[in-house]
Design a protein around this motif. Sequence first.
Motif, PDB file in Angstrom:
ATOM      1  N   THR A  75       0.837  -1.209   0.000  1.00  0.00           N
ATOM      2  CA  THR A  75       0.000   0.000   0.000  1.00  0.00           C
ATOM      3  C   THR A  75       0.871   1.258   0.000  1.00  0.00           C
ATOM      4  O   THR A  75       0.611   2.212  -0.755  1.00  0.00           O
ATOM      5  N   LYS A  76       1.903   1.260   0.812  1.00  0.00           N
ATOM      6  CA  LYS A  76       2.822   2.410   0.865  1.00  0.00           C
ATOM      7  C   LYS A  76       3.535   2.589  -0.472  1.00  0.00           C
ATOM      8  O   LYS A  76       3.686   3.706  -0.972  1.00  0.00           O
ATOM      9  N   LEU A  77       3.983   1.474  -1.045  1.00  0.00           N
ATOM     10  CA  LEU A  77       4.694   1.556  -2.324  1.00  0.00           C
ATOM     11  C   LEU A  77       3.770   2.033  -3.441  1.00  0.00           C
ATOM     12  O   LEU A  77       4.194   2.776  -4.335  1.00  0.00           O
ATOM     13  N   ARG A  78       2.523   1.629  -3.415  1.00  0.00           N
ATOM     14  CA  ARG A  78       1.572   2.095  -4.427  1.00  0.00           C
ATOM     15  C   ARG A  78       1.344   3.609  -4.298  1.00  0.00           C
ATOM     16  O   ARG A  78       1.240   4.319  -5.303  1.00  0.00           O
ATOM     17  N   ALA A  79       1.245   4.061  -3.050  1.00  0.00           N
ATOM     18  CA  ALA A  79       1.072   5.513  -2.834  1.00  0.00           C
ATOM     19  C   ALA A  79       2.299   6.263  -3.343  1.00  0.00           C
ATOM     20  O   ALA A  79       2.185   7.296  -4.031  1.00  0.00           O
ATOM     21  N   GLU A  80       3.482   5.739  -3.038  1.00  0.00           N
ATOM     22  CA  GLU A  80       4.718   6.362  -3.496  1.00  0.00           C
ATOM     23  C   GLU A  80       4.792   6.334  -5.028  1.00  0.00           C
ATOM     24  O   GLU A  80       5.195   7.310  -5.664  1.00  0.00           O
ATOM     25  N   ASN A  81       4.362   5.215  -5.604  1.00  0.00           N
ATOM     26  CA  ASN A  81       4.366   5.080  -7.051  1.00  0.00           C
ATOM     27  C   ASN A  81       3.431   6.107  -7.692  1.00  0.00           C
ATOM     28  O   ASN A  81       3.760   6.722  -8.711  1.00  0.00           O
ATOM     29  N   ALA A  82       2.264   6.289  -7.094  1.00  0.00           N
ATOM     30  CA  ALA A  82       1.314   7.283  -7.610  1.00  0.00           C
ATOM     31  C   ALA A  82       1.911   8.677  -7.551  1.00  0.00           C
ATOM     32  O   ALA A  82       1.769   9.475  -8.496  1.00  0.00           O
ATOM     33  N   GLU A  83       2.613   9.001  -6.450  1.00  0.00           N
ATOM     34  CA  GLU A  83       3.274  10.301  -6.334  1.00  0.00           C
ATOM     35  C   GLU A  83       4.336  10.473  -7.416  1.00  0.00           C
ATOM     36  O   GLU A  83       4.439  11.531  -8.053  1.00  0.00           O
ATOM     37  N   LEU A  84       5.123   9.427  -7.629  1.00  0.00           N
ATOM     38  CA  LEU A  84       6.184   9.500  -8.632  1.00  0.00           C
ATOM     39  C   LEU A  84       5.608   9.637 -10.035  1.00  0.00           C
ATOM     40  O   LEU A  84       6.136  10.378 -10.867  1.00  0.00           O
ATOM     41  N   ARG A  85       4.519   8.931 -10.307  1.00  0.00           N
ATOM     42  CA  ARG A  85       3.871   9.069 -11.616  1.00  0.00           C
ATOM     43  C   ARG A  85       3.363  10.505 -11.818  1.00  0.00           C
ATOM     44  O   ARG A  85       3.472  11.071 -12.916  1.00  0.00           O
ATOM     45  N   ALA A  86       2.819  11.060 -10.755  1.00  0.00           N
ATOM     46  CA  ALA A  86       2.337  12.444 -10.838  1.00  0.00           C
ATOM     47  C   ALA A  86       3.496  13.389 -11.102  1.00  0.00           C
ATOM     48  O   ALA A  86       3.387  14.326 -11.925  1.00  0.00           O
ATOM     49  N   GLN A  87       4.622  13.161 -10.454  1.00  0.00           N
ATOM     50  CA  GLN A  87       5.799  14.009 -10.656  1.00  0.00           C
ATOM     51  C   GLN A  87       6.321  13.856 -12.077  1.00  0.00           C
ATOM     52  O   GLN A  87       6.695  14.842 -12.725  1.00  0.00           O
ATOM     53  N   VAL A  88       6.347  12.613 -12.576  1.00  0.00           N
ATOM     54  CA  VAL A  88       6.823  12.377 -13.938  1.00  0.00           C
ATOM     55  C   VAL A  88       5.890  13.060 -14.934  1.00  0.00           C
ATOM     56  O   VAL A  88       6.332  13.707 -15.907  1.00  0.00           O
ATOM     57  N   ALA A  89       4.603  12.935 -14.706  1.00  0.00           N
ATOM     58  CA  ALA A  89       3.642  13.578 -15.607  1.00  0.00           C
ATOM     59  C   ALA A  89       3.806  15.088 -15.591  1.00  0.00           C
ATOM     60  O   ALA A  89       3.726  15.760 -16.634  1.00  0.00           O
ATOM     61  N   GLU A  90       4.073  15.645 -14.405  1.00  0.00           N
ATOM     62  CA  GLU A  90       4.272  17.100 -14.285  1.00  0.00           C
ATOM     63  C   GLU A  90       5.513  17.530 -15.035  1.00  0.00           C
ATOM     64  O   GLU A  90       5.531  18.554 -15.729  1.00  0.00           O
TER      65      GLU A  90
END
Length: 94
Positions: A75-90
């Motif tokens: 769950t923590k890794l998925r949240a971190e992954n979502a944050e990283l995807r958002a950063q990459v998209a930005e």
Amino acid sequence: MDYTRLLGAAETTVPILVFLAYSLQRWKAGMREAWREEANEQRARADRFAEDVNEQRARADRLAEDVKSLLVEVTKLRAENAELRAQVAELLNR
């Protein structure tokens, strides 16, 4: 004369009956001992089986705890992954 025949028959039948009674008693004692030994072996097997079941239950409990901790980590890794995807998209949108 009938009394003599009766004694003659008793002389042969009584030892045979005594022998049969003794043999039956020995056979019954042997069977009782064999059943007792088998019961003890079965009891020992049941005890070993109970120990194995307890060990497997403890192992299952440990594995369940591992699964719970892994689910939290996922769950923590998925949240971190979502944050990283958002950063990459930005970064890609700049």
